[in-house]
Design a protein around this motif. Structure first.
Motif, PDB file in Angstrom:
ATOM      1  N   TYR A 188       0.819  -1.218   0.000  1.00  0.00           N
ATOM      2  CA  TYR A 188       0.000   0.000   0.000  1.00  0.00           C
ATOM      3  C   TYR A 188       0.853   1.270   0.000  1.00  0.00           C
ATOM      4  O   TYR A 188       0.357   2.352   0.204  1.00  0.00           O
ATOM      5  CB  TYR A 188      -0.926  -0.001   1.216  1.00  0.00           C
TER       6      TYR A 188
ATOM      7  N   LEU B  71     -12.762   6.882   9.305  1.00  0.00           N
ATOM      8  CA  LEU B  71     -12.606   7.498   7.996  1.00  0.00           C
ATOM      9  C   LEU B  71     -13.517   8.719   7.919  1.00  0.00           C
ATOM     10  O   LEU B  71     -14.698   8.636   8.254  1.00  0.00           O
ATOM     11  CB  LEU B  71     -12.986   6.503   6.896  1.00  0.00           C
ATOM     12  N   GLN B  72     -12.954   9.854   7.476  1.00  0.00           N
ATOM     13  CA  GLN B  72     -13.764  11.056   7.396  1.00  0.00           C
ATOM     14  C   GLN B  72     -14.031  11.455   5.957  1.00  0.00           C
ATOM     15  O   GLN B  72     -14.715  12.429   5.702  1.00  0.00           O
ATOM     16  CB  GLN B  72     -13.018  12.201   8.066  1.00  0.00           C
ATOM     17  N   SER B  73     -13.426  10.739   5.014  1.00  0.00           N
ATOM     18  CA  SER B  73     -13.597  11.132   3.627  1.00  0.00           C
ATOM     19  C   SER B  73     -13.593   9.873   2.766  1.00  0.00           C
ATOM     20  O   SER B  73     -12.946   8.887   3.096  1.00  0.00           O
ATOM     21  CB  SER B  73     -12.447  12.064   3.229  1.00  0.00           C
ATOM     22  N   ASP B  74     -14.355   9.939   1.646  1.00  0.00           N
ATOM     23  CA  ASP B  74     -14.402   8.773   0.759  1.00  0.00           C
ATOM     24  C   ASP B  74     -13.128   8.623  -0.050  1.00  0.00           C
ATOM     25  O   ASP B  74     -12.908   7.605  -0.696  1.00  0.00           O
ATOM     26  CB  ASP B  74     -15.596   8.881  -0.191  1.00  0.00           C
ATOM     27  N   ASP B  75     -12.295   9.679  -0.060  1.00  0.00           N
ATOM     28  CA  ASP B  75     -11.048   9.583  -0.817  1.00  0.00           C
ATOM     29  C   ASP B  75      -9.915   9.009   0.035  1.00  0.00           C
ATOM     30  O   ASP B  75      -8.861   8.680  -0.473  1.00  0.00           O
ATOM     31  CB  ASP B  75     -10.643  10.958  -1.344  1.00  0.00           C
ATOM     32  N   ALA B  76     -10.159   8.942   1.329  1.00  0.00           N
ATOM     33  CA  ALA B  76      -9.138   8.367   2.208  1.00  0.00           C
ATOM     34  C   ALA B  76      -9.257   6.855   2.165  1.00  0.00           C
ATOM     35  O   ALA B  76     -10.322   6.322   1.859  1.00  0.00           O
ATOM     36  CB  ALA B  76      -9.342   8.861   3.631  1.00  0.00           C
ATOM     37  N   SER B  77      -8.170   6.167   2.455  1.00  0.00           N
ATOM     38  CA  SER B  77      -8.284   4.715   2.511  1.00  0.00           C
ATOM     39  C   SER B  77      -7.481   4.142   3.670  1.00  0.00           C
ATOM     40  O   SER B  77      -6.367   4.561   3.943  1.00  0.00           O
ATOM     41  CB  SER B  77      -7.865   4.080   1.189  1.00  0.00           C
ATOM     42  N   ALA B  78      -8.129   3.212   4.343  1.00  0.00           N
ATOM     43  CA  ALA B  78      -7.489   2.551   5.471  1.00  0.00           C
ATOM     44  C   ALA B  78      -7.260   1.094   5.091  1.00  0.00           C
ATOM     45  O   ALA B  78      -8.174   0.418   4.656  1.00  0.00           O
ATOM     46  CB  ALA B  78      -8.385   2.625   6.701  1.00  0.00           C
ATOM     47  N   ASN B  79      -6.025   0.652   5.216  1.00  0.00           N
ATOM     48  CA  ASN B  79      -5.703  -0.743   4.919  1.00  0.00           C
ATOM     49  C   ASN B  79      -5.129  -1.364   6.170  1.00  0.00           C
ATOM     50  O   ASN B  79      -4.216  -0.812   6.752  1.00  0.00           O
ATOM     51  CB  ASN B  79      -4.667  -0.824   3.802  1.00  0.00           C
ATOM     52  N   PHE B  80      -5.665  -2.494   6.574  1.00  0.00           N
ATOM     53  CA  PHE B  80      -5.090  -3.097   7.766  1.00  0.00           C
ATOM     54  C   PHE B  80      -5.021  -4.606   7.662  1.00  0.00           C
ATOM     55  O   PHE B  80      -5.889  -5.256   7.107  1.00  0.00           O
ATOM     56  CB  PHE B  80      -5.820  -2.661   9.034  1.00  0.00           C
TER      57      PHE B  80
ATOM     58  N   SER C  83     -13.117  -0.390  11.087  1.00  0.00           N
ATOM     59  CA  SER C  83     -13.101   0.884  10.386  1.00  0.00           C
ATOM     60  C   SER C  83     -14.540   1.378  10.289  1.00  0.00           C
ATOM     61  O   SER C  83     -15.439   0.597  10.005  1.00  0.00           O
ATOM     62  CB  SER C  83     -12.510   0.693   8.997  1.00  0.00           C
ATOM     63  N   SER C  84     -14.757   2.651  10.520  1.00  0.00           N
ATOM     64  CA  SER C  84     -16.085   3.219  10.317  1.00  0.00           C
ATOM     65  C   SER C  84     -15.973   4.734  10.388  1.00  0.00           C
ATOM     66  O   SER C  84     -14.880   5.276  10.512  1.00  0.00           O
ATOM     67  CB  SER C  84     -17.074   2.703  11.365  1.00  0.00           C
TER      68      SER C  84
END
Lengths: 433, 481
Positions: free
Chosen positions: A53, A347-356, A375-376
């Motif tokens: 990532y 997550l505060q934005s749809d353009d952000a991404s969290a990978n775990f 994540s939420s």
């Protein structure tokens, strides 16, 4: 095919290092070995599972490359202006572009501990340093760590002697030279000794890239408490790898706070080889814009009755990216291991991404291992609760986010460090109450 | 050695009871793989030109690919030229009733405990039986035909329903998807095909029984299941193989397509030969299974009980494309002796309001290795996506391994993704609690394991749940009172 004798850019840098300071033979050998290893591995691409990532080459394309850094430019008074105020009973190490600055550092002489520049201790051929150099990093196939081993010019050697304690500030200064700086720390904590480190980064100009490697040796019943703050004014790139070897009953406690900086990648390689060793790892990342924060943890339980706890929390806005990789490895011998891991993201934005990727690899049967990851976004009813009490939407959100990360802050043991981290996070979240 | 250890020790010594070979006259293709073999298979099956071309294309892709090595498996290199890619019971004249079927074959089914006659009368399960990757018998054709349901072998479907097959085959798992899928696309010999028309609720469970019989063969079957809008089908799949010293290869592909408001329930009880106590022999089970929830509010549910195979490499996945689509994955994987399993799922949330649920239970015994590997990816378009995953592992022996490798990628803020995993052994305190209440140690272990798997077992259709419990019992034999 003809064999070309041409030297690579990296080996030219190594030549410069060898010609400018007096290195013992075994250090030179270790550096050569690491360099050839790096040249095999090269900078990792996204095809590398650990870098899935993180598009490292995109950051490198901005013109960063390893180059020789002069040993002389470290006493600039301009740098002093930018340093935080000094506390009385705290020793301070300042590394400017990876080079130890004796003038800016503040080290009180004592028999309880030894602190010196790494290059000086090489030159003096202190066996504790030369023998342990690259001892922990050798077995891992980490390209960037190999690069640091090969091309690090300086850093610090820290030793806390038996039964004593030390409070230390470590400040990495980046002058923005487009050169990749390679600071290296070599830390030895003797049995029953205690070390407390507050670490931060100061960036003077845009365009900085640092690749830090630390090796920590924790003897029986010793303790290291470490708070890392990554909160730089200008876009900076920090790659930080810590290798820890834990002997019996030792405690390792590290909290990483990633707030500002373009790329902040923290690797922790912890190996618990003594019974009842305990590791506590905490992390907070609050990101926006195009920031990226990575936390990679390799927790190896090799001895029985060892314990570990990982708690990482992140808030992502804008187009930011986070990557969490946490491995708990339990060896066949490590019965009665107790390991826990948790990673939570907002997550505060749809353009952000969290990978775990929380991972368990377990070869012993009498263990308790678990992990959780979520994540939420912020819950509407929580927002409503605060807003119905007359708090603005912006403030409510900030409060909820502060509450979200506060359990990681609470894990920090030292009260003064806790207050310091709190203040930094409050200002990042713009809380005004 | 205390009693618990003794019980656990006994578990490893249970023999595989499906390990018999049936003497049926077989027809083989020569060993090895090349374009001629593929043409031979295609010709043998009387396939149309497009199918032959499709296979050859897949072969070309495959020959450029490398076998994957990322799984947590110790996989001996497979010599793909040393395998017979086509073995079929020798064709006799067309049969009109079950009585005319080769009596040897019928005996096989009796040994398997699936007497076709009995199945027909009692449980009302329509069955397609595949031996060495050739479909030998499909029951209940007429009843299904009345409803407009097509349920037949793949080769028949290619001949009779060519258009449907051509439209959908490879649409979920393309030939170039991965190494084993490409291999399967090139050489698959048969399998099952099922089409549920609009608004039809399939009145009975559909079932396929797979068996590898001949030595040195690989089984490459392909299942294609299409459930049109508003349809419902529950599909069962079971597998066995004789005990052999060499490793047999099984590389199947299963494709599911689910339209608006349709639901597919796909259950597997996999009991391929796991190899002997010392890890010799056993089936390599390398399977690609994927379902596409194309329509709005469609639902695909995978349930699997994996107790067999020397090596399991299998990730039944769901592509949640339609709004409100639901994907479910329930799995129990039991490994013993030297068995290795790397199994899990993939949930791709693409449509809005999609939900997925993953429940995976791993039980490791002996010197086995059992891994869960899964991906939950919430795409930017998947507003309000919801996922819950739970992966638990139970360790029953000091020298086995249990691993969890979940991946989660979230690109939408309104998505809620939760994952939790635990690994532990049966606690002494729990055992003590049960024994204190008058249960023997064996009964207690059995009860705890059953409770551990209950959530998954409850999702199996009744007919299968009984079989699955029995299998679990065999796997735990010695510990069950």
């Amino acid at each position: 095919m003809p064999i070309t004798q041409e030297k690579t850019e990296y080996s030219l840098v190594l030549d410069q290092i060898i010609s400018s300071i007096k290195l013992p033979d075994n250090i030179v050998n270790k550096k050569m070995e690491a360099l050839s290893h790096f040249e095999e591995l090269q900078f990792p691409s996204m095809k590398n599972e650990e870098w899935k990532y993180t598009y490292l080459r995109k950051f490198l394309k901005k013109g960063f490359a390893p180059e020789f850094i002069s040993y002389d430019n470290v006493e600039d008074e301009k740098i002093r202006e930018n340093l935080p105020l000094e506390a009385d009973d705290v020793n301070r190490i300042v590394l400017v572009d990876g080079i130890f600055s004796p003038g800016l550092s503040n080290i009180q002489a004592s028999i309880n501990y030894n602190i010196s520049s790494l290059s000086k201790s090489w030159e003096k051929n202190i066996t504790l340093v030369t023998d342990s150099f690259a001892q922990l990093t050798k077995e891992k196939n980490q390209a960037l760590t190999k690069l640091n081993t090969a091309l690090c010019q300086d850093g610090a050697f820290i030793e806390v002697t038996e039964g004593h304690s030390l409070n230390l500030e470590v400040i990495y200064v980046q002058t923005g030279t487009k050169k990749i700086s390679m600071p290296r720390l070599n830390i030895h904590i003797d049995s029953n000794a205690y070390l407390n480190i507050a670490e931060q980064h100061i960036v003077l100009k845009e365009g900085s890239f640092t690749n830090i490697v630390t090796e920590v040796f924790l003897k029986e019943n010793s303790k290291l408490e470490w708070v890392k703050i990554q909160d730089t004014k200008y876009d900076s790139h920090i790659l930080d790898s810590v290798y820890v070897l834990q002997n019996a009953k030792s405690k390792y406690h590290c909290t990483t706070v990633s707030l500002d900086g373009e790329l902040m990648r923290n690797n922790q390689f912890i190996k618990a080889i003594g019974e009842k060793a305990h590791a506590d790892l905490g992390g907070i990342y609050i990101l926006d814009g195009t920031q990226q924060a990575d936390n990679n943890i390799f927790m190896e339980h090799i001895a029985p009755n060892t314990t570990s706890n990982q708690l990482y929390k992140g808030i992502l806005d804008g187009q930011s990216t986070s990557s969490f990789y946490g491995l708990i490895y339990v060896d066949e011998l490590a019965q009665k291991t107790d390991a826990f891991q948790s990673n939570k993201n907002i997550l505060q934005s749809d353009d952000a991404s969290a990978n775990f990727r929380p991972q368990l690899e377990i070869y012993a049967d009498d263990v308790k291992c678990s992990h959780g990851a979520t994540s939420s976004e912020i819950e509407d009813h929580e927002l409503f609760y605060l807003r119905s009490r007359g708090i603005s939407k912006k403030q409510s959100k900030a409060l909820l986010m502060y509450a979200f990360v506060s359990d990681v802050i609470e894990e920090i043991l030292s009260e003064s460090l806790k207050a310091w981290v709190r203040a930094r996070i409050e200002s990042k979240l713009k809380i005004e109450l | 050695m205390n009693e618990t250890d003794q019980i656990l020790e006994n578990i490893g010594t249970t023999e595989y009871k499906y390990g018999f070979v049936t003497d049926i006259e077989q027809e083989f293709a020569p060993k090895g793989l090349n374009e001629d073999i593929i043409r031979f298979i295609s010709e043998k099956k009387g396939e149309p030109e497009w199918m032959t071309e499709w296979r050859l294309k897949a072969y070309k892709v495959w020959s450029r690919m490398k076998a994957p090595n990322w799984a947590h498996l110790n996989l001996r290199e497979i010599d793909y030229q040393d395998i017979i890619y086509y073995a079929a019971p020798k064709p006799k004249e067309e049969k009109k009733s079950l009585d005319e079927v080769d009596p040897e074959l019928l005996k096989t089914f009796e040994k398997l405990g699936i007497s076709l006659e009995e199945q027909k009368r009692l449980s009302g399960v329509a069955m397609d039986v595949v031996v060495d990757s050739v479909s030998v018998k499909t029951t209940f054709q007429k009843t299904l035909k009345e409803k407009g349901i097509i349920f037949c072998s793949m080769s028949e479907a290619i001949r009779e329903h060519g258009d449907l097959v051509r439209q959908y085959i490879g649409s979920v798992v393309p030939a170039n998807d991965n190494f084993f899928a490409a291999l399967n696309s090139a050489v698959f010999s048969d399998g099952s095909f099922c089409y549920i028309p609009k608004g039809v609720r399939c009145p009975m469970e559909l079932s396929t029984y797979f068996r590898i019989n001949a030595a040195g063969t690989g089984q490459f079957e392909r299942t294609l299941l299409i459930c049109d809008a508003g349809g419902y089908v529950s599909y069962l799949e079971g597998c066995t193989a004789p005990s052999r010293d060499e490793n047999q290869l099984h590389a199947a592909v299963v494709e599911l397509i689910c339209m608006d408001d349709a639901e597919i329930k796909y259950s597997t009880v996999q009991n391929w030969y796991p190899g002997d106590k010392d890890g010799k022999g056993g089936v390599y089970n390398l399977v690609t299974k994927r379902g596409k929830c194309q329509g709005n509010n469609s639902k695909i549910s995978w349930t699997q009980v994996e107790t067999g195979s020397a090596i399991t490499w299998k990730y039944p996945s769901c592509l949640l494309i339609g709004d409100g689509a639901i994907g479910e994955f329930y799995s129990v994987a039991v490994t013993n002796n030297y068995q290795q399993a790397d199994t899990g799922t993939k949930m791709e949330h693409i449509g809005k309001n999609t939900t997925s649920r993953i429940v995976s239970k791993g039980i490791s015994m002996g010197k086995s290795s059992n891994s869960y590997r899964g991906l939950v990816r919430v795409h930017k378009t998947a507003d309000n996506a919801r996922n819950f995953s739970q992966c638990d592992s139970l360790l029953m022996n000091p020298s086995c391994g249990a691993h969890t490798f979940p991946y989660m990628e979230v690109h939408n803020k309104s998505a809620k993704v939760e994952h939790e995993a635990t690994t532990s052994k049966i606690g002494d305190d729990i055992l003590f609690y049960c024994q204190q209440r008058g249960l023997s140690e064996e009964q207690a272990v059995s009860m705890i394991v059953n409770g551990f798997c209950k959530e998954v077992m409850d999702n199996l259709p009744m007919e299968f749940a009984v079989e699955a419990r029995k299998l679990l019992e065999i796997s735990l034999e010695g510990s069950v009172g």
